[in-house]
Design a protein around this motif. Sequence first.
Motif, PDB file in Angstrom:
ATOM      1  N   ALA A  56       0.822  -1.220   0.000  1.00 30.89           N
ATOM      2  CA  ALA A  56       0.000   0.000   0.000  1.00 30.89           C
ATOM      3  C   ALA A  56       0.849   1.260   0.000  1.00 30.89           C
ATOM      4  N   GLU A  57       1.912   1.291   0.783  1.00 31.31           N
ATOM      5  CA  GLU A  57       2.749   2.490   0.858  1.00 31.31           C
ATOM      6  C   GLU A  57       3.474   2.743  -0.460  1.00 31.31           C
ATOM      7  N   LEU A  58       3.973   1.665  -1.070  1.00 33.50           N
ATOM      8  CA  LEU A  58       4.682   1.800  -2.344  1.00 33.50           C
ATOM      9  C   LEU A  58       3.718   2.234  -3.449  1.00 33.50           C
ATOM     10  N   ILE A  59       2.533   1.671  -3.459  1.00 32.79           N
ATOM     11  CA  ILE A  59       1.521   2.032  -4.458  1.00 32.79           C
ATOM     12  C   ILE A  59       1.119   3.491  -4.293  1.00 32.79           C
ATOM     13  N   ASP A  60       0.952   3.922  -3.057  1.00 27.50           N
ATOM     14  CA  ASP A  60       0.590   5.315  -2.793  1.00 27.50           C
ATOM     15  C   ASP A  60       1.662   6.271  -3.294  1.00 27.50           C
ATOM     16  N   ARG A  61       2.908   5.897  -3.074  1.00 30.57           N
ATOM     17  CA  ARG A  61       4.011   6.731  -3.564  1.00 30.57           C
ATOM     18  C   ARG A  61       3.995   6.791  -5.087  1.00 30.57           C
ATOM     19  N   GLY A  62       3.746   5.655  -5.712  1.00 33.70           N
ATOM     20  CA  GLY A  62       3.678   5.620  -7.160  1.00 33.70           C
ATOM     21  C   GLY A  62       2.535   6.451  -7.709  1.00 33.70           C
ATOM     22  N   ARG A  63       1.405   6.460  -7.001  1.00 32.20           N
ATOM     23  CA  ARG A  63       0.260   7.273  -7.433  1.00 32.20           C
ATOM     24  C   ARG A  63       0.646   8.751  -7.453  1.00 32.20           C
ATOM     25  N   TYR A  64       1.332   9.207  -6.421  1.00 33.76           N
ATOM     26  CA  TYR A  64       1.766  10.604  -6.363  1.00 33.76           C
ATOM     27  C   TYR A  64       2.764  10.911  -7.471  1.00 33.76           C
ATOM     28  N   LEU A  65       3.677   9.989  -7.726  1.00 30.16           N
ATOM     29  CA  LEU A  65       4.676  10.198  -8.771  1.00 30.16           C
ATOM     30  C   LEU A  65       4.024  10.241 -10.153  1.00 30.16           C
ATOM     31  N   ALA A  66       2.979   9.448 -10.366  1.00 29.72           N
ATOM     32  CA  ALA A  66       2.263   9.484 -11.645  1.00 29.72           C
ATOM     33  C   ALA A  66       1.572  10.817 -11.845  1.00 29.72           C
ATOM     34  N   ILE A  67       1.116  11.422 -10.743  1.00 32.66           N
ATOM     35  CA  ILE A  67       0.540  12.766 -10.820  1.00 32.66           C
ATOM     36  C   ILE A  67       1.635  13.773 -11.173  1.00 32.66           C
ATOM     37  N   ALA A  68       2.783  13.657 -10.510  1.00 28.62           N
ATOM     38  CA  ALA A  68       3.894  14.568 -10.798  1.00 28.62           C
ATOM     39  C   ALA A  68       4.341  14.438 -12.249  1.00 28.62           C
ATOM     40  N   GLY A  69       4.280  13.222 -12.798  1.00 23.48           N
ATOM     41  CA  GLY A  69       4.669  12.999 -14.184  1.00 23.48           C
ATOM     42  C   GLY A  69       3.565  13.299 -15.179  1.00 23.48           C
ATOM     43  N   ASP A  70       2.373  13.632 -14.667  1.00 29.28           N
ATOM     44  CA  ASP A  70       1.212  13.957 -15.516  1.00 29.28           C
ATOM     45  C   ASP A  70       0.964  12.862 -16.544  1.00 29.28           C
ATOM     46  N   CYS A  71       1.053  11.613 -16.108  1.00 31.07           N
ATOM     47  CA  CYS A  71       0.873  10.483 -17.019  1.00 31.07           C
ATOM     48  C   CYS A  71      -0.530  10.454 -17.623  1.00 31.07           C
ATOM     49  N   ALA A  72      -1.522  10.898 -16.845  1.00 27.06           N
ATOM     50  CA  ALA A  72      -2.900  10.847 -17.322  1.00 27.06           C
ATOM     51  C   ALA A  72      -3.128  11.762 -18.513  1.00 27.06           C
ATOM     52  N   ALA A  73      -2.378  12.851 -18.607  1.00 29.57           N
ATOM     53  CA  ALA A  73      -2.609  13.833 -19.664  1.00 29.57           C
ATOM     54  C   ALA A  73      -2.506  13.207 -21.044  1.00 29.57           C
ATOM     55  N   CYS A  74      -1.542  12.345 -21.255  1.00 30.57           N
ATOM     56  CA  CYS A  74      -1.347  11.744 -22.572  1.00 30.57           C
ATOM     57  C   CYS A  74      -1.993  10.365 -22.697  1.00 30.57           C
ATOM     58  N   HIS A  75      -2.111   9.643 -21.599  1.00 31.84           N
ATOM     59  CA  HIS A  75      -2.584   8.258 -21.685  1.00 31.84           C
ATOM     60  C   HIS A  75      -4.063   8.106 -21.356  1.00 31.84           C
ATOM     61  N   THR A  76      -4.789   9.213 -21.231  1.00 28.51           N
ATOM     62  CA  THR A  76      -6.222   9.150 -20.982  1.00 28.51           C
ATOM     63  C   THR A  76      -6.951   9.984 -22.020  1.00 28.51           C
ATOM     64  N   SER A  77      -7.768   9.341 -22.831  1.00 29.86           N
ATOM     65  CA  SER A  77      -8.595  10.063 -23.791  1.00 29.86           C
ATOM     66  C   SER A  77     -10.048  10.094 -23.343  1.00 29.86           C
ATOM     67  N   ASP A  78     -10.411   9.224 -22.415  1.00 28.49           N
ATOM     68  CA  ASP A  78     -11.763   9.148 -21.868  1.00 28.49           C
ATOM     69  C   ASP A  78     -11.638   9.062 -20.354  1.00 28.49           C
ATOM     70  N   SER A  79     -12.177  10.048 -19.643  1.00 23.48           N
ATOM     71  CA  SER A  79     -12.033  10.096 -18.185  1.00 23.48           C
ATOM     72  C   SER A  79     -12.640   8.891 -17.497  1.00 23.48           C
ATOM     73  N   ASP A  80     -13.554   8.190 -18.165  1.00 22.21           N
ATOM     74  CA  ASP A  80     -14.148   6.981 -17.580  1.00 22.21           C
ATOM     75  C   ASP A  80     -13.225   5.778 -17.691  1.00 22.21           C
ATOM     76  N   ARG A  81     -12.165   5.898 -18.503  1.00 19.93           N
ATOM     77  CA  ARG A  81     -11.203   4.802 -18.660  1.00 19.93           C
ATOM     78  C   ARG A  81      -9.781   5.355 -18.506  1.00 19.93           C
ATOM     79  N   PRO A  82      -9.405   5.728 -17.283  1.00 19.12           N
ATOM     80  CA  PRO A  82      -8.085   6.336 -17.081  1.00 19.12           C
ATOM     81  C   PRO A  82      -6.943   5.424 -17.497  1.00 19.12           C
TER      82      PRO A  82
END
Length: 454
Positions: A56-82
């Motif tokens: 859980a702690e490692l996953i949580d850290r990764g979630r924050y890092l994915a936000i910092a890397g803005d991964c969703a901006a390019c890899h999400t075209s539909d907000s219902d399917r992140p």
Amino acid sequence: MSIFREPSCRSLPAGESSPTAVRLKAVSYGGIGAPALVLLLFLTSAVAQTDEFDDAELIDRGRYLAIAGDCAACHTSDSDRPFAGGYPMEMPMLGTIYSSNITPDAEHGIGDWSLREFEGALRRGVSKGGRNLYPAMPYISYARITDRDIRALYAYFMHGVEPQAEPNRNNDIPWLLSARWPLKAWNTLYLESGPYEVDPDRGEAWNRGAYLVQGLAHCGTCHTPRGIGFQEKSLSEQGNHYLAGGPVLAGWQAYNITPDDDSGIGLWTEAQLIQFLKSGHVNRLAQAGGPMAEAVENSLARLRDEDIHAIATYLRAIPAVRSDGGGPRQRQGQPSQSVIALRGKPLASDIGEDVDGARLYLGLCASCHGADGTGSEDGYYPSLVHNSTVGAHSDHNLRQAILHGVRRDIGQGAILMPGFARQLSGEQLAALVDYLRQQFGGRRGPDAPDRAAP
């Protein structure tokens, strides 16, 4: 312990066996034999790997890092399917490529990727199976991510993201240009591999800011000008042109964010820079639109205060780069009197073919930005006087904002400026832009050398 230093593994003294080795040794001596030993080794390894990343702690850290890397901006075209991919990106001289599914779906995503394969995509731009990725994936920047953060990101995408059975789209690239082998040569020329190395002569905040700006946040991908090979001219403050601005997708321009007083953000206070990073808005100075608004909304506004402070610390300390002239873009212009003089005179609700810039401003803009262009007192409707977009050397972003509007939601109320692409002809757009730049930005009108096509 420094946030950049990897934890060291405990070494066993000479002659000492690990507990796992002792247990396996005992089983082997019990007569089970080599096949059982191999099976047991496999099962032990599989269990260890599952336990290692399903934390859980490692996953949580990764979630924050994915936000910092803005991964969703390019890899999400539909907000219902992140993270299910399919986001279109226009590549110069190539065509349109579509981002890939990076959910843990085993068939369409990365569910069967190993940590090593995941790391290869992030740091070297090489997908599972050895296929080279296009540099629209910012692996040039992600190469600086530490081993510790790579592991956390892997844990998050394997265990913190919902699998999406979404097939990847084929790229719209002419067959003759679709070969991947030239990317190997491109990487040889321009990829600088290896995680970020701490500068011992700098403080922790500066180093943290450098790590984020150069790596995860990949600011240089947009804000650093490109060379003849479409490569970033510099990857850190040690090179020339770093963060000096350049063109980005959809006709927007990334501004110079070095501390140059005229071309960059040298006249911004630290508080103003932090406010902009967290909200995309500094009244009478700057408002984020287009790709920058997305970066603020999806990434920067969700970072911890200490990380935003670190980014600001780094940006204010890197070498200043002069990229254009004409005086500070946020110190140009004056309030309008011409529009005020028009108030009370007949103005049709349909702007028709009117090409008078002041009348167009009064009909389309003054209700929010004020008849004199100074906006609202609370700053919700920004001032156009001393505005860094209106006073910029290039009119690209001003035109994009007029045509397509500005949308930004950072949890404190949505910022919405409508676009007027359907209402303005090319001639009207040119007249309105000229009026705004001359009146509020102190810039030249139709003879501006970098006029963007409507």
